[in-house]
Design a protein around this motif. Structure first.
Motif, short mmCIF file in Angstrom:
data_model
loop_
_atom_site.label_atom_id
_atom_site.label_comp_id
_atom_site.label_asym_id
_atom_site.label_seq_id
_atom_site.Cartn_x
_atom_site.Cartn_y
_atom_site.Cartn_z
N VAL A 1 0.85 -1.18 0.00
CA VAL A 1 0.00 0.00 0.00
C VAL A 1 0.89 1.23 0.00
N ARG A 2 0.49 2.25 -0.75
CA ARG A 2 1.23 3.51 -0.81
C ARG A 2 0.36 4.64 -0.27
N GLY A 3 0.92 5.41 0.64
CA GLY A 3 0.21 6.55 1.22
C GLY A 3 -0.14 6.29 2.67
N GLY A 4 0.28 7.23 3.55
CA GLY A 4 0.03 7.04 4.97
C GLY A 4 -1.13 7.84 5.52
N SER A 5 -1.64 8.81 4.76
CA SER A 5 -2.72 9.65 5.27
C SER A 5 -3.99 8.84 5.47
N GLU A 6 -4.52 8.86 6.70
CA GLU A 6 -5.74 8.14 7.10
C GLU A 6 -5.59 6.63 7.00
N LEU A 7 -4.38 6.14 6.76
CA LEU A 7 -4.18 4.69 6.71
C LEU A 7 -4.37 4.09 8.10
N ALA A 8 -5.08 2.98 8.16
CA ALA A 8 -5.26 2.25 9.41
C ALA A 8 -4.88 0.79 9.20
N PHE A 9 -4.24 0.22 10.22
CA PHE A 9 -3.83 -1.18 10.15
C PHE A 9 -3.87 -1.76 11.56
N PRO A 10 -5.08 -1.99 12.09
CA PRO A 10 -5.14 -2.64 13.40
C PRO A 10 -4.57 -4.05 13.32
N SER A 11 -4.08 -4.55 14.42
CA SER A 11 -3.43 -5.86 14.44
C SER A 11 -4.38 -6.94 13.94
N ILE A 12 -3.84 -7.81 13.09
CA ILE A 12 -4.66 -8.86 12.48
C ILE A 12 -3.91 -10.18 12.52
N HIS A 13 -4.62 -11.23 12.17
CA HIS A 13 -4.01 -12.55 11.91
C HIS A 13 -4.22 -12.87 10.45
N HIS A 14 -3.15 -13.29 9.80
CA HIS A 14 -3.25 -13.78 8.42
C HIS A 14 -2.23 -14.89 8.28
N ALA A 15 -2.69 -16.09 7.99
CA ALA A 15 -1.82 -17.26 8.02
C ALA A 15 -0.87 -17.34 6.83
N GLY A 16 -1.25 -16.71 5.69
CA GLY A 16 -0.48 -16.96 4.48
C GLY A 16 0.39 -15.82 3.99
N LEU A 17 0.17 -14.59 4.47
CA LEU A 17 0.86 -13.44 3.91
C LEU A 17 2.37 -13.56 4.07
#
Length: 318
Positions: free
Chosen positions: A137-153
């Motif tokens: 992802v490009r761009g930090g304005s208003e970006l949100a990334f709460p902690s998640i689980h993802h088995a394959g990334l």
């Protein structure tokens, strides 16, 4: 430095721009390219907005064989959030069943400056695609990334001119057991980059991301502090590549790297776009290259001085 060219490759596939509705261009096999879907950011009345473009893409291409998608611009991306784009992609998860890679916001400075791109919470997209292997992802304005689980990334790339502390903490606190590559452009405090070394603690301690091999903590206005923290961080022992480029690294940070834990096991150490002296560059090269480490100390910068105040700049901010 600005971002002047769009992505040419994603997930090992060449990027192909999905053409306009009147195009006669022959389309490639759906699985053979990374499809770039982009609408003008400064739109005219006759321009096709992103969401109708996406609908037309799903009707035209064998969606079940698409492996990679690059989202370029969307209508007035400097004002409008990426949330509708994320929602549209989530709504197509029953059709894009082979999707393995997504990059959101592939815009050059002519489309929209990186700090102007209005992002949103992107984690629902990851939840909707459990088979996803790469996300950027490009761009930090208003970006949100709460902690998640993802088995394959396996790869997570966040490019910004200023990355908020909440985003950094959310990423560092996520459960990503397969993650091999993490690349964060932390940016400048003038553009929202308010994270500190403390926000990176779970990552540096090695308690997160057991598969991590490539780590980039780049484009930071606190690059010396990051270098000092990384120098003795447990996570470094299992890395193949360490990238601290694009930031304001000075001899203070270079000396910390040399005085810290061993770096001789690395295949690559990236320090380009830096404020290191010639003597410090030579010390780092002499310490590591005999052990087979490729050291990149290109693009030396000179600080600006005005009224006795010294200014150093990250590579990509606005």
């Amino acid at each position: 430095m600005t971002i002047s060219t769009p992505l040419g490759e994603l997930h090992g596939l060449p990027v192909f721009d999905f053409p306009g509705p009147d195009s006669r261009v022959a389309l490639p096999d759906a699985a053979s390219v990374a499809w770039r879907l982009s609408a003008p950011t400064y739109s005219e009345p006759d321009d096709e907005p992103w969401e109708p473009l996406f609908d037309r893409f799903l009707r035209t291409v064998d969606a079940g064989r698409v492996r990679a998608l690059v989202v370029g611009g969307w209508d007035e991306a400097y004002e409008n959030s990426s949330a509708p784009i994320v929602a549209a992609l989530i709504g197509a998860n029953d059709r894009l069943t082979a999707l393995e890679a997504v990059f959101l916001g592939d815009m050059t400075f002519e489309d929209c400056e990186i700090s102007w791109i209005q992002q949103s919470d992107v984690t629902p997209l990851l939840a909707a695609y459990p088979r996803l292997l790469e996300f950027g992802v490009r761009g930090g304005s208003e970006l949100a990334f709460p902690s998640i689980h993802h088995a394959g990334l396996r790869s997570l790339v966040v490019e910004s001119g200023g990355l908020g502390a909440g985003v950094v903490r959310g990423i560092a606190g996520s459960d990503l057991p397969a993650l091999e590559n993490l690349d964060l452009w932390l940016g400048s405090d003038e553009y929202g980059g308010d994270s500190t070394v403390a926000d990176l603690e779970p990552l540096l301690a090695g308690t997160a991301f057991p598969s991590l091999r490539h780590l980039g903590l780049r484009n930071s206005h606190i690059q010396d502090e990051i270098a000092a923290a990384v120098a003795n961080a447990p996570v470094v022992a299992r890395l193949d590549r360490l990238d601290l480029s694009m930031g304001t690294l000075t001899d203070e940070g270079g000396a910390a790297l040399l005085a810290g834990g061993p770096l001789t096991h690395l295949a690559y150490l990236g320090l380009s776009h830096h404020y290191l002296s010639k003597e410090m560059r030579e010390r780092i090269i002499d310490a590591l290259t005999p052990h087979g480490v490729t050291v990149d100390v290109d693009d030396a910068q000179q600080p600006d001085e005005n009224g006795g105040v010294v200014y150093r700049y990250v590579a990509v901010a606005e």
